[in-house]
Design an enzyme around this catalytic site. Structure first.
Site, PDB file in Angstrom:
ATOM      1  N   GLY A 293      -7.353  -4.988 -17.991  1.00  0.00           N
ATOM      2  CA  GLY A 293      -7.985  -5.265 -17.415  1.00  0.00           C
ATOM      3  C   GLY A 293      -8.314  -3.906 -16.969  1.00  0.00           C
ATOM      4  O   GLY A 293      -8.223  -3.039 -16.675  1.00  0.00           O
ATOM      5  N   GLY A 294     -10.276  -4.247 -17.081  1.00  0.00           N
ATOM      6  CA  GLY A 294     -10.553  -2.895 -16.797  1.00  0.00           C
ATOM      7  C   GLY A 294     -11.458  -2.411 -15.053  1.00  0.00           C
ATOM      8  O   GLY A 294     -12.936  -2.340 -15.006  1.00  0.00           O
TER       9      GLY A 294
ATOM     10  N   VAL B 215     -10.585  -2.339 -10.734  1.00  0.00           N
ATOM     11  CA  VAL B 215      -9.663  -0.566  -9.869  1.00  0.00           C
ATOM     12  C   VAL B 215      -8.436  -0.380 -10.503  1.00  0.00           C
ATOM     13  O   VAL B 215      -8.489   0.679 -11.368  1.00  0.00           O
ATOM     14  CB  VAL B 215     -10.135  -0.706  -8.185  1.00  0.00           C
ATOM     15  CG1 VAL B 215      -9.156   0.479  -8.306  1.00  0.00           C
ATOM     16  CG2 VAL B 215     -11.374  -1.158  -8.090  1.00  0.00           C
TER      17      VAL B 215
ATOM     18  N   CYS C  21       0.434  -1.732   0.473  1.00  0.00           N
ATOM     19  CA  CYS C  21       0.061   0.309  -0.114  1.00  0.00           C
ATOM     20  C   CYS C  21       0.504   0.969  -0.166  1.00  0.00           C
ATOM     21  O   CYS C  21       0.461   2.395  -0.665  1.00  0.00           O
ATOM     22  CB  CYS C  21      -0.654  -0.202   1.158  1.00  0.00           C
ATOM     23  SG  CYS C  21      -2.054   1.687   1.511  1.00  0.00           S
TER      24      CYS C  21
ATOM     25  N   ALA D 254      -6.548  -1.458   0.983  1.00  0.00           N
ATOM     26  CA  ALA D 254      -5.862  -1.123   2.321  1.00  0.00           C
ATOM     27  C   ALA D 254      -6.689  -1.368   3.869  1.00  0.00           C
ATOM     28  O   ALA D 254      -6.375  -2.179   4.723  1.00  0.00           O
ATOM     29  CB  ALA D 254      -4.985  -0.324   2.367  1.00  0.00           C
TER      30      ALA D 254
ATOM     31  N   GLU E 223     -11.002  -5.629 -21.088  1.00  0.00           N
ATOM     32  CA  GLU E 223     -11.843  -6.505 -20.269  1.00  0.00           C
ATOM     33  C   GLU E 223     -12.589  -7.116 -21.184  1.00  0.00           C
ATOM     34  O   GLU E 223     -12.954  -7.397 -22.005  1.00  0.00           O
ATOM     35  CB  GLU E 223     -12.464  -5.423 -19.542  1.00  0.00           C
ATOM     36  CG  GLU E 223     -13.146  -6.018 -18.232  1.00  0.00           C
ATOM     37  CD  GLU E 223     -12.467  -6.602 -17.450  1.00  0.00           C
ATOM     38  OE1 GLU E 223     -12.754  -8.159 -17.031  1.00  0.00           O
ATOM     39  OE2 GLU E 223     -11.275  -6.530 -16.445  1.00  0.00           O
TER      40      GLU E 223
ATOM     41  N   HIS F 148     -23.306  24.030   3.842  1.00  0.00           N
ATOM     42  CA  HIS F 148     -23.820  23.945   2.047  1.00  0.00           C
ATOM     43  C   HIS F 148     -22.459  25.038   2.088  1.00  0.00           C
ATOM     44  O   HIS F 148     -22.256  26.173   2.153  1.00  0.00           O
ATOM     45  CB  HIS F 148     -24.828  24.868   2.069  1.00  0.00           C
ATOM     46  CG  HIS F 148     -25.614  25.213  -0.015  1.00  0.00           C
ATOM     47  ND1 HIS F 148     -25.755  24.642  -0.734  1.00  0.00           N
ATOM     48  CD2 HIS F 148     -25.713  26.952   0.297  1.00  0.00           C
ATOM     49  CE1 HIS F 148     -26.214  25.980  -1.329  1.00  0.00           C
ATOM     50  NE2 HIS F 148     -25.620  26.795  -1.258  1.00  0.00           N
TER      51      HIS F 148
END
Length: 462
Positions: free
Chosen positions: A176-177, A179, A43, A315, A199, A439
């Protein structure tokens, strides 16, 4: 420590291992922490932290490129990868120094070297042997490839290789699609590379709610990131200018895609081979260590945490499991972790964040008792200021709690904290609707979505 004997002996100092060490020491237990690399593991050094640093650099590049949208005169002259890498490595270095100091200050014994389990709660490192009243396996994961697909570190690379590139490639094929693939595709597109994602599954980030996947795919099309879903990989050959990748199309016909590099991002495998787990009787499956909801293996006094345990390879999952195991060993009887309650974020542009059940899973479990609401970020002031599109989608049980929160948009990963509280505390829409959200913030979108789910939609068409 007494002659290599500890209350808790931990093999691996990644997120799960070092969290366990810190919490166990805090609880007054003696701790031995075995690590062959650097404290912090994947990580910190070759995963979450450096990749997110690259993603932030990519965001800065996009901001410069699109500055005129905001009335700011700026130009993007190019990407200085030496500078980007210096920034990235500086972030990692500062965090590493901080973690090293923290581990030292807690009186944890760090044992440097490659450890192997050689007996009941026993780890051998070099010529030395260490034992623990409890043993925690936390050896982490590695970048996987496909059978027959060799990584050469130059033309065919892993995510670790990608972090060390000294240039922006002109073109990249991302295999590979999921993360990792989508995050690197996002970075390279922002840096100016031509990107193609391959993918095999029907959609990108297939583990997410289908609506989130479709939103990301729309955004990637607008960014001219090419992707081919439902497209199995066949083979790769190196060429004079890079790589030629053969894929199988929808009709079973093969086609060839060429680029400078091929990034293999097909997931991560458990780092357990050759560490003595099976020899000591630890139950395994496809290289993973099997553990129950209390992180206990089938061997008395042996626990397992993090990426080596089947489930989400995140992680923060390993981190929380490490804390859980330390408290379990100390006799505090902690509450088991709900895997569905672990927040998930893909840090692409735009981001995807989620927690709980997606709509398909919720309908599988609860049938027609499910209700959903989608609040478009077009109604959120801060999102309009940031010029980001997306939504907050809620999956709820009729007259019951919120079962899932799914968000798409820039910076929505920062909203997942409140979302995971809503899910993990089994809140109903009526519980969240009265809460005040500052806000203008994107956080208001969560409030608006819950107002809508509670039948009180304001900044949304009912």
């Amino acid at each position: 420590m007494t002659d290599g004997n500890f209350d808790v002996l931990i093999l691996g100092a990644g997120s799960g291992g070092y969290a366990c060490a810190l919490r166990a020491a805090q609880l007054g237990l003696t701790v031995g922490l075995v690590e062959k690399g650097n404290l912090g593991g994947t990580c910190l050094h070759v995963g979450c932290i450096p990749t997110k640093a690259l993603l932030h650099a990519a965001e800065v590049a996009d901001s410069a490129r699109d500055a005129s949208k905001f009335g700011v005169s700026a130009t993007l002259e190019g990407i200085d990868m030496a500078g980007v890498n210096s920034y990235k490595d500086g972030v990692v270095s500062r965090l590493f120094k901080g973690l090293t100091g923290l581990i030292k200050s807690r009186g944890i014994t760090v044992i440097e070297g490659e450890g192997r389990v050689t007996g009941p709660r026993t780890v051998t490192v070099g010529a030395a042997t260490y034992t623990g009243k409890s043993l925690v396996l936390a050896s982490g994961s590695y970048s996987k490839s496909l059978p027959g697909l060799e990584l050469d570190g130059e033309r065919v690379i892993s995510s670790e290789h990608a972090l060390e590139l000294d240039r922006v490639p002109a073109s990249v094929i991302v295999l590979g699609g999921g993360v990792i693939g989508c995050e690197f595709a996002s970075v390279w597109a922002s840096f100016g590379a031509k990107v193609t994602i391959i993918e095999a599954l029907p959609r990108l980030v297939a583990a997410e709610d289908e609506q989130s996947s479709k939103a990301l795919e729309r955004a990637f099309r607008k960014r001219r990131i090419d992707f081919r879903t439902g497209t199995p990989f066949q083979s790769v050959k190196t060429t004079d200018s890079g790589v030629a990748v053969t894929v199988e199309g929808a009709n079973g016909e093969q086609s060839v895609i060429e680029a400078e590099l091929l990034l293999v991002a097909v997931g991560r495998g458990p780092s357990t081979q050759g560490l003595g787990y099976e020899e000591q009787g630890v139950a395994m499956e496809r290289g993973f260590v099997l553990a129950d909801e209390r992180c206990r293996t089938n061997v008395e006094g042996v626990f397992a945490v993090g990426d080596i345990v089947p489930g989400l390879q995140l992680a923060h999952r390993g981190f929380q499991q490490g804390i859980f195991v330390a408290e379990e060993i100390a006799g505090l009887d902690p509450t088991p972790i709900d895997e569905a309650g672990i927040p998930r974020v893909t840090y692409s542009h735009p981001e995807i964040a989620s927690v709980g059940l997606d709509e398909a899973k919720a309908r599988e479990v609860y049938g027609d008792d499910i209700t959903t609401i989608t609040y478009d970020l077009g109604g959120n002031g801060k999102s309009q200021i940031l010029q980001t599109a997306g939504f907050v989608k809620l999956v709820g049980l009729k007259d019951g709690p919120v079962l899932g929160v799914h968000m798409v948009g820039d910076r929505v990963g920062e909203l997942i904290g409140e979302a995971q509280l809503i899910y993990n505390w089994e809140a109903h829409a009526d519980d969240v609707a009265p809460l005040i959200h500052a806000h203008p913030t994107q956080n208001e979108a969560l409030g608006e979505a819950h107002l809508a789910l509670a039948g009180k939609a304001l900044h949304a068409h009912s």
